[in-house]
Scaffold this motif. Structure first.
Motif, PDB file in Angstrom:
ATOM      1  N   ALA A 118     -10.010  -8.232 -13.244  1.00 17.37           N
ATOM      2  CA  ALA A 118     -10.476  -7.317 -14.259  1.00 17.37           C
ATOM      3  C   ALA A 118      -9.935  -5.611 -14.067  1.00 17.37           C
ATOM      4  O   ALA A 118      -9.423  -5.186 -14.808  1.00 17.37           O
ATOM      5  CB  ALA A 118     -11.996  -7.408 -14.263  1.00 17.37           C
ATOM      6  N   PHE A 119      -9.863  -5.572 -12.484  1.00 18.69           N
ATOM      7  CA  PHE A 119      -9.590  -4.225 -12.185  1.00 18.69           C
ATOM      8  C   PHE A 119      -7.833  -4.229 -12.509  1.00 18.69           C
ATOM      9  O   PHE A 119      -7.573  -3.125 -13.110  1.00 18.69           O
ATOM     10  CB  PHE A 119      -9.567  -4.008 -10.770  1.00 18.69           C
ATOM     11  N   LYS A 120      -7.031  -5.085 -12.489  1.00 20.83           N
ATOM     12  CA  LYS A 120      -5.793  -5.148 -12.624  1.00 20.83           C
ATOM     13  C   LYS A 120      -5.332  -4.997 -14.062  1.00 20.83           C
ATOM     14  O   LYS A 120      -4.016  -4.811 -14.403  1.00 20.83           O
ATOM     15  CB  LYS A 120      -5.066  -6.519 -11.836  1.00 20.83           C
ATOM     16  N   ALA A 121      -6.324  -5.256 -14.821  1.00 21.14           N
ATOM     17  CA  ALA A 121      -5.976  -5.285 -16.446  1.00 21.14           C
ATOM     18  C   ALA A 121      -6.270  -3.676 -16.856  1.00 21.14           C
ATOM     19  O   ALA A 121      -6.103  -3.489 -18.228  1.00 21.14           O
ATOM     20  CB  ALA A 121      -7.021  -6.403 -17.101  1.00 21.14           C
ATOM     21  N   THR A 122      -6.927  -3.036 -15.916  1.00 20.03           N
ATOM     22  CA  THR A 122      -7.164  -1.411 -16.493  1.00 20.03           C
ATOM     23  C   THR A 122      -6.209  -0.539 -16.377  1.00 20.03           C
ATOM     24  O   THR A 122      -4.992  -0.634 -15.760  1.00 20.03           O
ATOM     25  CB  THR A 122      -8.261  -1.068 -15.722  1.00 20.03           C
ATOM     26  N   ARG A 123      -6.334   0.422 -17.130  1.00 13.62           N
ATOM     27  CA  ARG A 123      -5.424   1.518 -17.230  1.00 13.62           C
ATOM     28  C   ARG A 123      -5.207   2.356 -15.814  1.00 13.62           C
ATOM     29  O   ARG A 123      -4.167   2.753 -15.602  1.00 13.62           O
ATOM     30  CB  ARG A 123      -5.805   2.665 -18.254  1.00 13.62           C
ATOM     31  N   ALA A 124      -6.234   2.508 -15.344  1.00 12.00           N
ATOM     32  CA  ALA A 124      -6.541   3.130 -13.959  1.00 12.00           C
ATOM     33  C   ALA A 124      -5.462   2.224 -13.016  1.00 12.00           C
ATOM     34  O   ALA A 124      -4.679   2.893 -12.268  1.00 12.00           O
ATOM     35  CB  ALA A 124      -7.789   2.889 -13.449  1.00 12.00           C
ATOM     36  N   TYR A 125      -5.395   0.919 -13.017  1.00 15.60           N
ATOM     37  CA  TYR A 125      -4.609   0.212 -12.222  1.00 15.60           C
ATOM     38  C   TYR A 125      -2.944   0.381 -12.604  1.00 15.60           C
ATOM     39  O   TYR A 125      -2.409   0.732 -11.639  1.00 15.60           O
ATOM     40  CB  TYR A 125      -4.748  -1.268 -12.212  1.00 15.60           C
ATOM     41  N   THR A 126      -2.823   0.349 -13.944  1.00 16.95           N
ATOM     42  CA  THR A 126      -1.529   0.596 -14.350  1.00 16.95           C
ATOM     43  C   THR A 126      -0.818   1.838 -14.176  1.00 16.95           C
ATOM     44  O   THR A 126       0.354   2.144 -13.655  1.00 16.95           O
ATOM     45  CB  THR A 126      -1.213   0.215 -15.720  1.00 16.95           C
ATOM     46  N   ASP A 127      -1.779   2.820 -14.484  1.00 17.71           N
ATOM     47  CA  ASP A 127      -1.233   4.465 -14.572  1.00 17.71           C
ATOM     48  C   ASP A 127      -1.468   5.198 -13.246  1.00 17.71           C
ATOM     49  O   ASP A 127      -0.505   6.068 -13.013  1.00 17.71           O
ATOM     50  CB  ASP A 127      -2.057   5.220 -15.583  1.00 17.71           C
ATOM     51  N   PHE A 128      -2.260   4.464 -12.564  1.00 18.84           N
ATOM     52  CA  PHE A 128      -2.233   5.342 -11.161  1.00 18.84           C
ATOM     53  C   PHE A 128      -2.150   4.566  -9.813  1.00 18.84           C
ATOM     54  O   PHE A 128      -1.373   4.631  -9.155  1.00 18.84           O
ATOM     55  CB  PHE A 128      -3.910   5.679 -11.118  1.00 18.84           C
ATOM     56  N   TYR A 129      -3.004   3.300  -9.724  1.00 20.22           N
ATOM     57  CA  TYR A 129      -2.660   2.624  -8.365  1.00 20.22           C
ATOM     58  C   TYR A 129      -1.264   1.830  -8.227  1.00 20.22           C
ATOM     59  O   TYR A 129      -0.786   2.116  -7.076  1.00 20.22           O
ATOM     60  CB  TYR A 129      -3.964   1.589  -8.434  1.00 20.22           C
ATOM     61  N   ARG A 130      -0.739   1.364  -9.267  1.00 20.04           N
ATOM     62  CA  ARG A 130       0.430   0.755  -9.431  1.00 20.04           C
ATOM     63  C   ARG A 130       1.427   1.692  -9.118  1.00 20.04           C
ATOM     64  O   ARG A 130       2.335   1.736  -8.452  1.00 20.04           O
ATOM     65  CB  ARG A 130       0.570  -0.426 -10.243  1.00 20.04           C
ATOM     66  N   ALA A 131       1.281   2.839  -9.986  1.00 15.98           N
ATOM     67  CA  ALA A 131       2.356   3.898  -9.901  1.00 15.98           C
ATOM     68  C   ALA A 131       2.593   4.647  -8.666  1.00 15.98           C
ATOM     69  O   ALA A 131       3.530   5.008  -8.261  1.00 15.98           O
ATOM     70  CB  ALA A 131       1.872   4.960 -10.924  1.00 15.98           C
ATOM     71  N   TYR A 132       1.609   4.652  -7.962  1.00 14.31           N
ATOM     72  CA  TYR A 132       1.486   5.455  -6.549  1.00 14.31           C
ATOM     73  C   TYR A 132       1.315   4.293  -5.461  1.00 14.31           C
ATOM     74  O   TYR A 132       1.222   4.658  -4.295  1.00 14.31           O
ATOM     75  CB  TYR A 132       0.432   6.313  -6.479  1.00 14.31           C
ATOM     76  N   ASP A 133       1.618   3.262  -5.652  1.00 12.72           N
ATOM     77  CA  ASP A 133       1.717   2.046  -4.786  1.00 12.72           C
ATOM     78  C   ASP A 133       0.435   2.212  -3.655  1.00 12.72           C
ATOM     79  O   ASP A 133       0.275   2.000  -2.614  1.00 12.72           O
ATOM     80  CB  ASP A 133       2.836   2.170  -3.688  1.00 12.72           C
ATOM     81  N   ILE A 134      -0.677   2.141  -4.545  1.00  4.81           N
ATOM     82  CA  ILE A 134      -2.069   2.197  -3.793  1.00  4.81           C
ATOM     83  C   ILE A 134      -2.875   0.887  -3.882  1.00  4.81           C
ATOM     84  O   ILE A 134      -3.165   0.444  -5.125  1.00  4.81           O
ATOM     85  CB  ILE A 134      -3.186   3.038  -4.400  1.00  4.81           C
ATOM     86  N   ALA A 135      -2.545  -0.201  -2.980  1.00  3.19           N
ATOM     87  CA  ALA A 135      -2.945  -1.419  -3.176  1.00  3.19           C
ATOM     88  C   ALA A 135      -4.270  -1.697  -2.469  1.00  3.19           C
ATOM     89  O   ALA A 135      -5.276  -2.529  -2.993  1.00  3.19           O
ATOM     90  CB  ALA A 135      -1.941  -2.382  -2.612  1.00  3.19           C
ATOM     91  N   HIS A 136      -4.592  -0.766  -1.622  1.00  4.29           N
ATOM     92  CA  HIS A 136      -6.077  -0.892  -0.802  1.00  4.29           C
ATOM     93  C   HIS A 136      -6.744   0.489  -0.349  1.00  4.29           C
ATOM     94  O   HIS A 136      -6.027   1.378  -0.309  1.00  4.29           O
ATOM     95  CB  HIS A 136      -5.721  -1.754   0.704  1.00  4.29           C
ATOM     96  N   LYS A 137      -7.865   0.546  -0.716  1.00  4.26           N
ATOM     97  CA  LYS A 137      -8.603   1.858  -0.400  1.00  4.26           C
ATOM     98  C   LYS A 137      -9.857   1.692   0.404  1.00  4.26           C
ATOM     99  O   LYS A 137     -10.729   0.699   0.130  1.00  4.26           O
ATOM    100  CB  LYS A 137      -8.729   2.430  -1.862  1.00  4.26           C
ATOM    101  N   LEU A 138      -9.918   2.370   1.289  1.00  5.53           N
ATOM    102  CA  LEU A 138     -11.237   2.528   2.063  1.00  5.53           C
ATOM    103  C   LEU A 138     -12.037   3.946   1.786  1.00  5.53           C
ATOM    104  O   LEU A 138     -11.272   5.170   2.098  1.00  5.53           O
ATOM    105  CB  LEU A 138     -10.821   2.182   3.290  1.00  5.53           C
ATOM    106  N   TYR A 139     -13.298   3.832   1.477  1.00  4.50           N
ATOM    107  CA  TYR A 139     -14.038   5.195   1.410  1.00  4.50           C
ATOM    108  C   TYR A 139     -14.759   5.344   2.661  1.00  4.50           C
ATOM    109  O   TYR A 139     -15.538   4.373   3.322  1.00  4.50           O
ATOM    110  CB  TYR A 139     -14.812   5.160   0.214  1.00  4.50           C
ATOM    111  N   VAL A 140     -14.913   6.597   3.056  1.00  5.35           N
ATOM    112  CA  VAL A 140     -15.959   7.252   4.250  1.00  5.35           C
ATOM    113  C   VAL A 140     -16.549   8.235   3.605  1.00  5.35           C
ATOM    114  O   VAL A 140     -16.294   9.405   3.493  1.00  5.35           O
ATOM    115  CB  VAL A 140     -15.218   7.430   5.682  1.00  5.35           C
ATOM    116  N   ARG A 141     -17.865   8.141   3.402  1.00  6.03           N
ATOM    117  CA  ARG A 141     -18.639   9.054   3.088  1.00  6.03           C
ATOM    118  C   ARG A 141     -19.551   9.756   4.127  1.00  6.03           C
ATOM    119  O   ARG A 141     -20.362   8.984   4.910  1.00  6.03           O
ATOM    120  CB  ARG A 141     -19.835   8.709   1.985  1.00  6.03           C
ATOM    121  N   PHE A 142     -19.446  10.969   4.326  1.00  5.02           N
ATOM    122  CA  PHE A 142     -20.239  11.614   5.422  1.00  5.02           C
ATOM    123  C   PHE A 142     -21.163  12.661   5.279  1.00  5.02           C
ATOM    124  O   PHE A 142     -21.487  13.216   6.052  1.00  5.02           O
ATOM    125  CB  PHE A 142     -19.070  12.060   6.742  1.00  5.02           C
ATOM    126  N   ALA A 143     -21.432  12.923   4.032  1.00  3.37           N
ATOM    127  CA  ALA A 143     -22.359  13.649   3.547  1.00  3.37           C
ATOM    128  C   ALA A 143     -22.809  13.273   2.154  1.00  3.37           C
ATOM    129  O   ALA A 143     -22.055  12.804   1.465  1.00  3.37           O
ATOM    130  CB  ALA A 143     -22.250  15.168   3.598  1.00  3.37           C
TER     131      ALA A 143
END
Length: 373
Positions: A118-143
């Motif tokens: 479902a994520f790969k069918a979104t505009r976010a994936y097409t316009d941002f993640y694929r456009a900038y070659d972001i295939a994997h993401k990790l978040y670290v919240r420290f506050a």
């Protein structure tokens, strides 16, 4: 969108170095830089890139959510210039951002908790993640309690399509660095008015601290402020504080990292019975020597006030500390922030407290503790 390159170490570059030792060296550097950072911008500019190197990932973004503004603000990272555009046009339609905004775990891989198809069918994936070659993401919240909650500070690291996904080892390595970044955030928030930290004496008047002391890399006392001497006996520093100082020095100064989280916030009871909250960081003397600086703050109420209750009901040290803080009216979120632990851990402590005390609610637990003491 303007085209930029979000770059991490490439596979052929990694083959030229021993990956395991290199990652641990970079992790030690990140922890040391976090322990020395005097501002959020410095933290983002020094410690964050080293964390990206340790995780063999692109240090994409460090961002903050203000107390009075809902829109996160970029503090650093390779994607800093495109972050405002992402927040304005993409974030509201990005299922990964929504997943992360709801996560309690401070270190997580959002795609592992989302529907990938479902994520790969979104505009976010097409316009941002694929456009900038972001295939994997990790978040670290420290506050902050959540990624998008007021006062939150978070870091996002990424890998491209030709790189491997983030795994349990990456999450574990990020977890090793997490206490240093959390301590840095607390220290920076408490001392925003300070612009120079050239000597440990400059820490003495910091934001309500009751005292400060300095230790060398072996945990030996170098100096104490008058207020620190009034709180603790210089001849009998608590072992937990000495051990924490040695570990921080070994990581930040000697460049060695251990496979266990650092303790940069230590709670202990002084010989006078007063509860003390100690925050460790790295400071520099006028000559440039790095030492371990410890800011002391008397807890309110002191842990001694629940000592009898703790002994009578066989409470652990952690449970006794939580009960002491509860008697001062702290919520679960406040307890998590005070002790630097996850919210589920707080709930576990509170649940066990209620069971051991033989009451039915946290209110009754607090009333009983106050009555007995």
């Amino acid at each position: 969108m303007t085209r930029i390159t979000l770059r991490a170490l490439q596979p052929n570059e990694r083959r030229t170095m021993p990956s395991g030792s290199h990652r641990l060296d970079a992790l030690a550097g990140a922890i040391g830089a976090a322990a020395e950072a005097a501002s959020l911008e410095e933290l983002a500019g020094t410690a964050f890139p080293l964390l990206g190197e340790a995780l063999e990932a692109c240090p994409g973004i460090v961002f903050a959510v203000g107390e009075d503004r809902p829109m996160p603000v970029a503090l650093g990272g390779q994607a800093r210039t495109i972050f405002p555009l992402y927040m304005e046009r993409i974030a509201s339609d990005d299922p990964l951002f929504r997943v992360s905004a709801s996560m309690i775990a401070p270190v997580h891989v959002p795609l592992h908790h989302a529907d990938q198809k479902a994520f790969k069918a979104t505009r976010a994936y097409t316009d941002f993640y694929r456009a900038y070659d972001i295939a994997h993401k990790l978040y670290v919240r420290f506050a902050g309690a959540r990624l998008a909650s007021p006062g939150a500070l978070s870091m996002g690291l990424t890998r491209g399509r030709r790189q491997r996904d983030f795994g349990s080892q990456d999450v574990a390595l990020a977890g090793l660095a997490l206490p240093a970044f959390q301590a840095a955030a607390r220290r920076i928030f408490a001392s925003e008015h300070c612009t120079v930290r050239e000597a440990v004496e400059a820490l003495a008047d910091r934001a309500g601290r009751n005292g400060v002391l300095a230790l060398d890399r072996s945990g030996h006392l170098l100096w104490m402020s008058p207020r620190a001497r009034a709180l603790i006996d210089r001849s009998s520093l608590p072992p937990s504080l000495v051990i924490a100082a040695r570990r921080l020095a070994g990581t930040a100064i000697s460049g060695a990292v251990r496979q266990a989280p650092l303790e940069l916030r230590v709670c202990f009871q002084a010989s006078t019975g007063v509860g003390i909250d100690a925050e460790l960081s790295i400071a520099r003397t006028v000559s440039g020597e790095r030492i371990v600086a410890v800011g002391l703050e008397q807890t309110d109420p002191p842990h001694a006030q629940v000592a009898a209750t703790a002994e009578r009901f066989a409470l652990t040290r952690a449970e006794a500390g939580v009960l002491a803080a509860m008697t001062n009216g702290l919520s679960n979120a406040g307890l998590a922030s005070r002790f630097g632990i996850a919210l589920p851990t707080v709930k576990t402590h509170v649940h066990r407290l209620i069971q051991k005390l033989g009451v039915t609610s946290r209110v009754q637990a607090v009333l009983l503790a106050r009555k007995l003491n």
